[in-house]
Scaffold this active site. Structure first.
Site, PDB file in Angstrom:
ATOM      1  N   ARG A  18      14.847 -21.200  14.322  1.00 38.02           N
ATOM      2  CA  ARG A  18      14.286 -21.611  13.051  1.00 38.02           C
ATOM      3  C   ARG A  18      15.467 -22.651  12.110  1.00 38.02           C
ATOM      4  NH1 ARG A  18      12.285 -16.815  10.347  1.00 38.02           N
ATOM      5  NH2 ARG A  18      13.997 -15.915  11.649  1.00 38.02           N
ATOM      6  N   ASN A  36       8.096 -17.784  11.867  1.00 39.43           N
ATOM      7  CA  ASN A  36       7.656 -16.981  12.909  1.00 39.43           C
ATOM      8  C   ASN A  36       6.421 -16.584  12.878  1.00 39.43           C
ATOM      9  OD1 ASN A  36       9.478 -16.197  14.438  1.00 39.43           O
ATOM     10  ND2 ASN A  36      10.596 -14.759  13.139  1.00 39.43           N
TER      11      ASN A  36
END
Ligand SMILES: [Zn+2]
Ligand SMILES: [Zn+2]
Length: 732
Positions: A18, A36
């Protein structure tokens, strides 16, 4: 303006994915978010001009961090929303599916640079790590992979680490769960085996002890190693005596591939494997022997590179930059993962203990690989690989598979995934069986699986069978047993996504459907139906398992097909009494074997290569190490049997060089096996079993096959890969 929603799946959690997306988004000037989704998925929304989005995508493919593994990318047009910036969104509590457990990876180059940089706050820090590297699976109590669910919870971050952890601009440390520094992280201690602390620099002192010929246990990522000086014959012999491992090869850990190249031949692909973040032990052809006691009678040594800063700093303090690093266990038992185990179980083996205070939650042995006939082969699948998912092409109902018995792994399977436990060892030992049970339970809990099927081997003597029955009762799951060699073949079928073909399954001994010891089998299968079409000629297997330890017994049993017991005496190294007993046993026995392993054992005894097996596969491995020519000999195929007895008549009646006999018989056996398989006109031949890693047998198969030959690359062809095949059984 354009807007897209992109779903990335694969290993995208716990590996800095990320923050990576955040950085390339900011760099390319797109806005939106990353979050997520759980499971193995991350969702990205990007809004921007077409050229900015194009730059985002090209940066993605150019800069993707190596521990992240992308299996699928789905891109959809999306509505244009008015985002002010690009953000990493907190993962919502809606996440149900659990992601893939990240494996333990070697320290990365960036982290090593910090360790070697005097000005960096991680200078000389033995536990330096980042999102891209370091221990992960081995320190996880449970998912999600957050610091409080790992053994790093004992080490609260200092303010400097905390700052890096919270900074999305920090490429390698934002949201990285395992990070620490000399202020807040684990510490090293050196003690003698009685528990007396040695003050001073633990790494420098340990290096000194090793060079003085001492035996030191060293705590690593997934367990303890035992380190000694590989140039000191005396200490190698002493360690062999203490560990009761007279012959088994010791692995060598080096600081660089340049050091390894001094002692072994390293091809380009082998160098790549050595340097990969999984850092397996790789068996390499010897160039110059460091000491003849490292791997007696073998032509290969097992080498691996350092995989933690601790290893690097230690090796760097050694004059030769290389050390024996063999697993810290008592023969056949699990490797120690804590100091108490070392001080108890290894008190008569090691002199000193170098340990740290970070708990090892999961035992993870080193993985082992080799290249055979230009194919990459996994011999032991553990650190770096376990417990990542193996994707299969079909959906499977929740399943537990318990493998076989020796060098075992178990597995759970669900959806399109099979997850193998780390290498467990021989489950005929209670300690290892418990380890198997714990590993399976951990995986079941992690993925909230209630098994519908439990699968085991057919061998009624296996302890893993008892565990299978226990699981089956506990979960009211249907219980199945799969024949050993069919399961070997199914492991190839699972990895390659096929459901019919002809299997060549060759190994030591597996329980056959007729109660005999199979091990040289040609099996035709279609879905879950199979038939045994050809096999090595049955020979008397009087006495059963003891023959595996005594190659001369096997030789006598082969020779008894055409020689009198009086004549056999001249060819075998057995006492008068042993021969008498064997003769009597053979007359009463109704047990037979078609094992390739036992055939190679007998040849190995005849050629004076090995008279006592002290580790799994020893006689065959030593036979393979002999370099000879391929002579004119063919194994006849009579009915459904490949006649191995003819081989003994051939070399008894001809005056041949030992090396030529060894090489010819291995190569020609491969040729005979594939010739038998080809009689069934298969589209593909699936080759598996412990003996299929043999360079010459595999070459004999590959050189003479007309059909496509499939071999395993993700799991071991030996019994460590059986659980994958078993997991595939109910899919078919
Ligand atoms: Zn790193
Ligand atoms: Zn810190």
């Amino acid at each position: 303006m354009k807007a897209y929603k992109i779903i990335f799946s694969g290993i995208v959690q716990g590996v800095g994915f990320r923050p990576f997306i955040y950085r390339i988004a900011v760099k390319s000037g797109v806005r939106g978010y990353v979050r997520n989704l759980g499971g193995s998925e991350v969702e990205v929304k990007i809004v921007g001009k077409e050229e900015n989005i194009a730059e985002f995508m090209s940066l993605f493919f150019l800069k993707l961090p190596s521990p992240a593994k992308i299996e699928k990318i789905i891109v959809e047009d999306s509505e244009i929303e008015n985002f002010k910036e690009f953000q990493i969104l907190k993962s919502g509590s809606t996440i149900k599916e659990v992601g893939e457990i990240p494996p333990d990876l070697s320290v990365c180059d960036e982290c090593m640079k910090e360790v070697l940089n005097e000005k960096d706050r991680h200078y000389m820090y033995p536990f330096n790590s980042c999102a891209y590297c370091g221990p992960k699976f081995s320190i996880i109590y449970k998912l999600p992979y957050d610091r409080e669910n790992t053994s790093m919870k004992d080490f609260p971050m200092c303010s400097s680490c905390q700052k890096e952890y919270e900074d999305p601009e920090n490429e390698r440390r934002f949201d990285a769960q395992g990070i620490s520094c000399p202020i807040c992280g684990p510490k090293l201690f050196l003690e003698d085996i009685k528990g007396e602390r040695i003050e001073g620099d633990p790494i420098a002192l340990t290096a000194k002890l090793i060079e003085e010929g001492k035996i030191v246990a060293i705590k690593g990522i997934g367990g303890f190693h035992i380190a000694i000086d590989p140039f000191n014959d005396d200490v190698i012999i002493r360690l062999r005596e203490r560990k009761k491992r007279p012959q088994q090869p010791f692995a060598l850990m080096a600081i660089s591939t340049d050091v390894i190249k001094k002692y072994a031949e390293v091809s380009e692909i082998e160098e790549e494997i050595l340097r990969s973040p999984e850092r397996p032990i790789l068996l390499l052809k010897k160039r110059e022997s460091i000491s003849k006691y490292i791997s007696p009678g073998l032509d290969r040594d097992g080498f691996f590179l350092y995989y933690t800063p601790l290893h690097y700093l230690l090796l760097n303090s050694l004059k030769n930059k290389i050390s024996v690093m063999t697993s810290g266990n008592i023969h056949g038992l699990p490797m120690c993962i804590d100091e108490e185990c070392v001080k108890d179980k290894l008190k008569d083996v090691v002199d000193y203990v170098l340990y740290h205070n970070r708990k090892i939650v999961h035992r993870v042995d080193d993985s082992v690989m080799r290249i055979s006939s230009r194919r990459i082969i996994m011999l032991r699948r553990s650190r770096g690989f376990a417990p990542t998912w193996i994707r299969i092409k079909k959906k499977v109902e929740p399943t537990i598979a318990l493998g076989a018995e020796l060098q075992n792994t178990g597995a759970i399977a669900f959806d399109d995934k099979v997850i193998l436990t780390p290498y467990v060892g021989d489950t005929d030992k209670l300690e290892n069986l418990e380890e198997m049970e714990n590993s399976i339970r951990f995986l079941l809990n992690t993925y909230s699986i209630k098994p519908k099927y439990v699968i085991a081997d057919k061998n009624p003597a296996y302890q893993s069978l008892r565990l299978a029955k226990k699981f089956s009762e506990e979960f009211s799951a249907e219980f199945y047993q799969v024949q050993h060699h069919f399961a070997h073949g199914l492991s190839v079928a699972a990895e390659k996504g096929v459901d019919e073909g002809v299997i060549i399954a060759i190994d030591g001994i597996g329980y056959g459907d007729d109660g005999n010891g199979w091990g040289g089998e040609i099996i035709k299968f279609e879905g879950s139906k199979y038939s045994r079409e050809y096999h090595l000629r049955y020979v008397n297997y009087a006495g059963g398992d003891i023959n595996a330890k005594k190659p001369d017994r096997m030789l006598a049993l082969f020779l008894s097909n055409f020689l009198s017991w009086e004549e056999i005496k001249k060819h075998v190294k057995l006492s008068e009494k042993e021969i008498k007993i064997l003769e009597m046993q053979s007359k009463k026995s109704s047990l037979y074997t078609s094992s390739v392993g036992r055939f190679l054992d007998a040849v190995s005894a005849f050629l004076d290569v090995c008279h006592e097996r002290t580790y799994e596969g020893e006689p065959a491995i030593k036979l393979e190490a002999m370099k000879g020519r391929i002579l004119d000999f063919d194994f006849p195929i009579k009915g459904e049997e490949i006649d191995t007895i003819e081989a003994f008549k051939w070399f008894l009646n001809n005056n041949l060089r030992k090396e030529d006999i060894a090489t010819t018989l291995q190569y020609k056996l491969g040729e005979a096996l594939v010739n038998a398989a080809e009689r069934l006109n298969p589209e593909r031949i699936l080759v598996s079993g412990g003996a299929s890693v043999n360079e010459y047998i595999l070459k004999g198969i590959l050189d003479n096959a007309k059909a496509e030959v499939l071999t395993l690359s993700k799991v071991p062809p030996g019994d460590g890969g059986i659980s994958l095949g078993q997991s595939y059984f109910k899919v078919l």
